[in-house]
Write an enzyme that holds these catalytic residues in place. Structure first.
Site, PDB file in Angstrom:
ATOM      1  N   TYR A 151       0.835  -1.204   0.000  1.00  0.00           N
ATOM      2  CA  TYR A 151       0.000   0.000   0.000  1.00  0.00           C
ATOM      3  C   TYR A 151       0.869   1.254   0.000  1.00  0.00           C
ATOM      4  O   TYR A 151       0.661   2.180  -0.788  1.00  0.00           O
ATOM      5  CB  TYR A 151      -0.921  -0.012   1.219  1.00  0.00           C
ATOM      6  CG  TYR A 151      -1.870   1.158   1.302  1.00  0.00           C
ATOM      7  CD1 TYR A 151      -3.082   1.141   0.613  1.00  0.00           C
ATOM      8  CD2 TYR A 151      -1.565   2.280   2.082  1.00  0.00           C
ATOM      9  CE1 TYR A 151      -3.963   2.205   0.697  1.00  0.00           C
ATOM     10  CE2 TYR A 151      -2.441   3.346   2.167  1.00  0.00           C
ATOM     11  CZ  TYR A 151      -3.640   3.301   1.467  1.00  0.00           C
ATOM     12  OH  TYR A 151      -4.504   4.371   1.545  1.00  0.00           O
ATOM     13  N   LYS A 194       0.985   4.061  -3.084  1.00  0.00           N
ATOM     14  CA  LYS A 194       0.564   5.436  -2.837  1.00  0.00           C
ATOM     15  C   LYS A 194       1.719   6.413  -3.062  1.00  0.00           C
ATOM     16  O   LYS A 194       1.507   7.550  -3.490  1.00  0.00           O
ATOM     17  CB  LYS A 194       0.001   5.576  -1.420  1.00  0.00           C
ATOM     18  CG  LYS A 194      -1.320   4.828  -1.210  1.00  0.00           C
ATOM     19  CD  LYS A 194      -2.400   5.282  -2.179  1.00  0.00           C
ATOM     20  CE  LYS A 194      -3.732   4.610  -1.928  1.00  0.00           C
ATOM     21  NZ  LYS A 194      -4.805   5.075  -2.826  1.00  0.00           N
TER      22      LYS A 194
END
Length: 258
Positions: free
Chosen positions: A164, A168
Site C-alpha cells: 500500500y 501510494k
C-alpha cells in the site's frame, strides 16, 4: 453564466463507499453528472440506490468492475461517453489495503501474490483510467484528474502495509508524468493525500489504532470522508486551474512537510 457543475461529467473510481462515495455526493450536489464503479456488486447497488434517490436517475451511473482489468475499464468509459459525453473529471479513489493478522506486513515476508494485487488495483488501475480520459480531455481543451494518495505515501508509515505504501508513493510520479504529457491543454493533474479518515477500511473510531492516531493529529480528531471530498471538489473546479502537479495533504496536521 454556467454553474460550476453544469454539463460536467465526472468518473469516480471506488465510488461505492468511503471517500469515493462522499466525492460522488459532493460532485452531484454541485450539478455534475457522476459515473462511479466499485468491485463489490452489493456495495455498488446500495450506493447507486442511495445516490439516485437523492440526485435523480438521470445524473448517476454505477457499475461493478475490476479496475485492474483493462477491458472492463475501457467498456465502462465507453458507456459513460455514450450516455453523456467523455468525462472531463476523473477522481481515482479505488484502492485496497490488506493487513497482516498482527499488523502491517513486512517486506521480507510479504506474499508476492498480495503485492501484485495491490499494485494492480492501486497503481495500474489508476493508469488505466487516466489513459481512458487523457485523449478526450486534450481534444476538448479541459480536464481535471485527481488521484487519491495517502499520508502513508508521504512519510514514515505507521499502520499501512508495504505494498500500500509503495503504490501510494508511486502515484506522485504518475501524476507528474501525466501532468507533463497533458501540458498546455487546460488539464490539471493533482493528488490528495488523506490522513486517517473514518471509513469502512479504517474501522470504528474507538479502535485502539484509531485512538492512537487521534493522539498524533493536532486538530484532535480523525478525518471524515467529506473533508477529502470537499478538497477534491475544489481541485475539480474551474477555479483551481492554476493548481497543477500538487500534492494536497489533508490530515489534520499529522504530517506537515517542510
Amino acid at each position: 453564466m454556467m454553474g460550476e457543475g453544469e454539463d460536467r461529467v465526472a468518473v469516480v473510481t471506488g465510488g461505492s463507499s468511503g471517500i469515493g462515495l462522499s466525492v460522488c455526493e459532493t460532485l452531484l450536489s454541485k450539478g455534475y453528472k457522476v459515473a462511479f464503479f466499485g468491485k463489490k456488486t452489493e456495495h455498488v447497488a446500495d450506493a447507486l440506490e442511495h445516490l439516485i434517490l437523492r440526485h435523480g436517475v438521470a445524473n448517476v451511473m454505477g457499475r461493478s468492475l475490476d479496475v485492474s482489468l483493462a477491458s472492463q475499464v475501457e467498456t465502462f468509459f465507453e458507456e459513460v461517453t455514450a450516455c453523456w459525453h467523455a468525462p472531463d473529471t476523473l477522481v481515482c479513489s479505488a484502492g485496497i489495503s490488506p493487513k497482516a493478522a498482527l499488523g502491517p506486513d513486512d517486506c521480507i515476508d510479504l506474499d508476492l501474490e498480495q503485492w501484485q494485487r495491490v499494485l494492480a488495483v492501486n497503481l495500474t488501475g489508476v493508469m488505466l483510467c487516466c489513459r481512458q480520459v487523457s485523449a478526450p480531455m486534450i481534444a476538448s481543451g479541459f480536464g481535471r484528474i485527481i488521484m487519491v494518495g495517502s499520508i502513508a505515501g508521504r512519510t514514515q508509515p505507521k499502520i499501512a502495509g508495504t505494498a500500500y505504501c509503495a503504490t501510494k508513493s508511486a502515484l506522485s510520479g504518475l501524476m507528474r508524468s501525466l501532468m507533463v504529457q497533458t501540458a498546455g491543454h487546460g488539464i490539471t493533474v493533482n493528488l490528495v493525500a488523506p490522513g486517517r479518515i473514518v471509513t469502512p477500511m479504517t474501522g470504528p473510531i474507538d479502535h485502539p489504532v484509531n485512538q492512537a492516531a487521534i493522539g498524533r493529529i493536532p486538530v484532535g480528531r480523525l478525518g471524515q470522508p467529506g473533508d477529502i471530498a470537499h478538497a477534491i471538489a475544489f481541485l475539480a473546479s474551474r477555479k483551481a486551474g492554476f493548481i497543477n502537479g500538487a500534492v494536497i495533504d489533508v490530515n489534520g496536521g499529522e504530517f506537515s512537510p517542510p
